[in-house]
Design an enzyme around this catalytic site. Structure first.
Site, PDB file in Angstrom:
ATOM      1  N   ILE A  14       8.736 -47.016 -55.825  1.00  7.74           N
ATOM      2  CA  ILE A  14       8.608 -47.220 -57.270  1.00  7.74           C
ATOM      3  C   ILE A  14       9.732 -46.554 -58.065  1.00  7.74           C
ATOM      4  O   ILE A  14       9.899 -46.811 -59.245  1.00  7.74           O
ATOM      5  CB  ILE A  14       7.231 -46.757 -57.789  1.00  7.74           C
ATOM      6  CG1 ILE A  14       7.006 -45.284 -57.504  1.00  7.74           C
ATOM      7  CG2 ILE A  14       6.115 -47.611 -57.196  1.00  7.74           C
ATOM      8  CD1 ILE A  14       5.737 -44.725 -58.143  1.00  7.74           C
ATOM      9  N   ARG A  37      -1.217 -42.630 -50.897  1.00  8.32           N
ATOM     10  CA  ARG A  37      -0.367 -41.464 -50.699  1.00  8.32           C
ATOM     11  C   ARG A  37       0.891 -41.636 -51.542  1.00  8.32           C
ATOM     12  O   ARG A  37       1.517 -42.694 -51.521  1.00  8.32           O
ATOM     13  CB  ARG A  37       0.022 -41.276 -49.228  1.00  8.32           C
ATOM     14  CG  ARG A  37      -1.150 -41.038 -48.299  1.00  8.32           C
ATOM     15  CD  ARG A  37      -1.747 -39.661 -48.524  1.00  8.32           C
ATOM     16  NE  ARG A  37      -2.833 -39.387 -47.610  1.00  8.32           N
ATOM     17  CZ  ARG A  37      -4.113 -39.376 -47.959  1.00  8.32           C
ATOM     18  NH1 ARG A  37      -4.475 -39.660 -49.198  1.00  8.32           N
ATOM     19  NH2 ARG A  37      -5.042 -39.085 -47.064  1.00  8.32           N
ATOM     20  N   ARG A  64      18.519 -23.951 -62.533  1.00 13.02           N
ATOM     21  CA  ARG A  64      17.662 -24.970 -61.925  1.00 13.02           C
ATOM     22  C   ARG A  64      16.724 -25.521 -62.991  1.00 13.02           C
ATOM     23  O   ARG A  64      15.806 -24.844 -63.446  1.00 13.02           O
ATOM     24  CB  ARG A  64      16.873 -24.373 -60.748  1.00 13.02           C
ATOM     25  CG  ARG A  64      17.752 -23.977 -59.581  1.00 13.02           C
ATOM     26  CD  ARG A  64      18.507 -25.169 -59.042  1.00 13.02           C
ATOM     27  NE  ARG A  64      19.074 -24.917 -57.723  1.00 13.02           N
ATOM     28  CZ  ARG A  64      19.780 -25.794 -57.072  1.00 13.02           C
ATOM     29  NH1 ARG A  64      20.020 -26.986 -57.591  1.00 13.02           N
ATOM     30  NH2 ARG A  64      20.278 -25.501 -55.889  1.00 13.02           N
ATOM     31  N   ALA A  76      23.516 -24.500 -50.368  1.00 14.76           N
ATOM     32  CA  ALA A  76      22.734 -25.580 -49.758  1.00 14.76           C
ATOM     33  C   ALA A  76      23.140 -26.907 -50.379  1.00 14.76           C
ATOM     34  O   ALA A  76      23.743 -26.937 -51.448  1.00 14.76           O
ATOM     35  CB  ALA A  76      21.244 -25.333 -49.971  1.00 14.76           C
ATOM     36  N   GLU A  96      30.675 -25.096 -52.545  1.00 18.28           N
ATOM     37  CA  GLU A  96      29.924 -24.185 -53.411  1.00 18.28           C
ATOM     38  C   GLU A  96      30.486 -22.771 -53.470  1.00 18.28           C
ATOM     39  O   GLU A  96      30.301 -22.086 -54.465  1.00 18.28           O
ATOM     40  CB  GLU A  96      28.450 -24.143 -52.994  1.00 18.28           C
ATOM     41  CG  GLU A  96      27.739 -25.446 -53.252  1.00 18.28           C
ATOM     42  CD  GLU A  96      26.230 -25.359 -53.121  1.00 18.28           C
ATOM     43  OE1 GLU A  96      25.697 -24.277 -52.818  1.00 18.28           O
ATOM     44  OE2 GLU A  96      25.578 -26.400 -53.345  1.00 18.28           O
ATOM     45  N   GLY A 115       3.227 -32.079 -47.329  1.00 20.32           N
ATOM     46  CA  GLY A 115       2.075 -32.721 -47.957  1.00 20.32           C
ATOM     47  C   GLY A 115       2.451 -33.927 -48.795  1.00 20.32           C
ATOM     48  O   GLY A 115       1.629 -34.813 -49.014  1.00 20.32           O
ATOM     49  N   GLU A 140      30.509 -33.098 -60.020  1.00 24.67           N
ATOM     50  CA  GLU A 140      30.867 -33.044 -61.444  1.00 24.67           C
ATOM     51  C   GLU A 140      29.762 -32.473 -62.336  1.00 24.67           C
ATOM     52  O   GLU A 140      30.050 -31.969 -63.417  1.00 24.67           O
ATOM     53  CB  GLU A 140      31.298 -34.421 -61.943  1.00 24.67           C
ATOM     54  CG  GLU A 140      30.205 -35.472 -61.869  1.00 24.67           C
ATOM     55  CD  GLU A 140      30.683 -36.860 -62.232  1.00 24.67           C
ATOM     56  OE1 GLU A 140      29.857 -37.620 -62.777  1.00 24.67           O
ATOM     57  OE2 GLU A 140      31.848 -37.184 -61.963  1.00 24.67           O
ATOM     58  N   GLU A 142      27.703 -29.960 -61.325  1.00 21.52           N
ATOM     59  CA  GLU A 142      27.286 -28.726 -60.677  1.00 21.52           C
ATOM     60  C   GLU A 142      28.091 -27.551 -61.240  1.00 21.52           C
ATOM     61  O   GLU A 142      29.322 -27.595 -61.278  1.00 21.52           O
ATOM     62  CB  GLU A 142      27.534 -28.867 -59.167  1.00 21.52           C
ATOM     63  CG  GLU A 142      26.731 -27.982 -58.297  1.00 21.52           C
ATOM     64  CD  GLU A 142      26.833 -28.393 -56.829  1.00 21.52           C
ATOM     65  OE1 GLU A 142      25.865 -28.135 -56.123  1.00 21.52           O
ATOM     66  OE2 GLU A 142      27.868 -28.943 -56.388  1.00 21.52           O
TER      67      GLU A 142
END
Length: 185
Positions: A14, A37, A64, A76, A96, A115, A140, A142
């Site tokens: 979706i 689910r 964040r 990461a 990074e 989950g 760009e 970050e």
């Protein structure tokens, strides 16, 4: 022993974004009934524990949006389609932090939130760090500050809730256990 498997009857995507997609699945439950689910699909990610020659941890400070705050994390990033996890780790480390590593050791891999999501995270320890003069560019959108901290400083950042994500807390715990192991030898 009960069969716990849920058989997918139908799945519909979706939303498909840059990082994740969201699907809704109709499933046949183990008791024969049906259920729904919501599934977050993710291509997988890597995280790197980069240690300098003097034992400091190279970390990134980044805002964040889901948390509405700036946090400190180990480097990461998301794996690109068909990219090997080691290549992703080396690329993300350089992008990074500006460091290249002479090698990587896979520490572990785990699912971040089984989950509802299929994201797998591979954590590496980087060896032989070398600071680069001309490193790979950040994405760009970050914006990152690179910091180097001692293990004690990292533990303090956890206390202050500046480090608050599972992968980074796992990395700090791993380093603490390694430190205790070395002390006992």
């Amino acid at each position: 022993m009960k069969n716990l498997e849920e058989k997918t009857i139908r799945e519909e995507t979706i939303f498909k974004g840059r990082v994740v997609s969201l699907a809704v699945a109709d499933v046949r439950l183990p008791n024969g009934e049906t259920g729904k689910r919501e599934l977050v699909r993710h291509p997988g990610a890597v995280a790197i524990i980069p240690l300098t020659h003097d034992g400091k941890i190279v970390m990134v400070e980044q805002y964040r949006k889901p948390l509405e705050k700036t946090v400190v994390e180990i480097p990461a990033g998301k794996m690109e389609q068909g990219e090997q996890r080691e290549k992703t780790a080396l690329r993300e480390l350089e992008e990074e932090t500006g460091y290249k590593a002479s090698g990587l050791d896979l520490l572990t891999s785990f699912y971040t939130a089984p989950g509802f999501a299929d994201e797998i995270l591979h954590i590496f320890v980087a060896k032989g760090l070398r600071q680069q003069k001309n490193s790979l560019a950040l994405d760009e959108d970050e914006f990152i500050n690179v910091i180097e901290v001692t293990l004690e400083e990292a533990k303090q950042l956890i206390e202050e809730e500046s480090i608050c994500d599972a992968k980074t807390m796992y990395a700090i715990q791993y380093l603490e256990l390694q430190h205790l192991k070395e002390e006992s030898n």
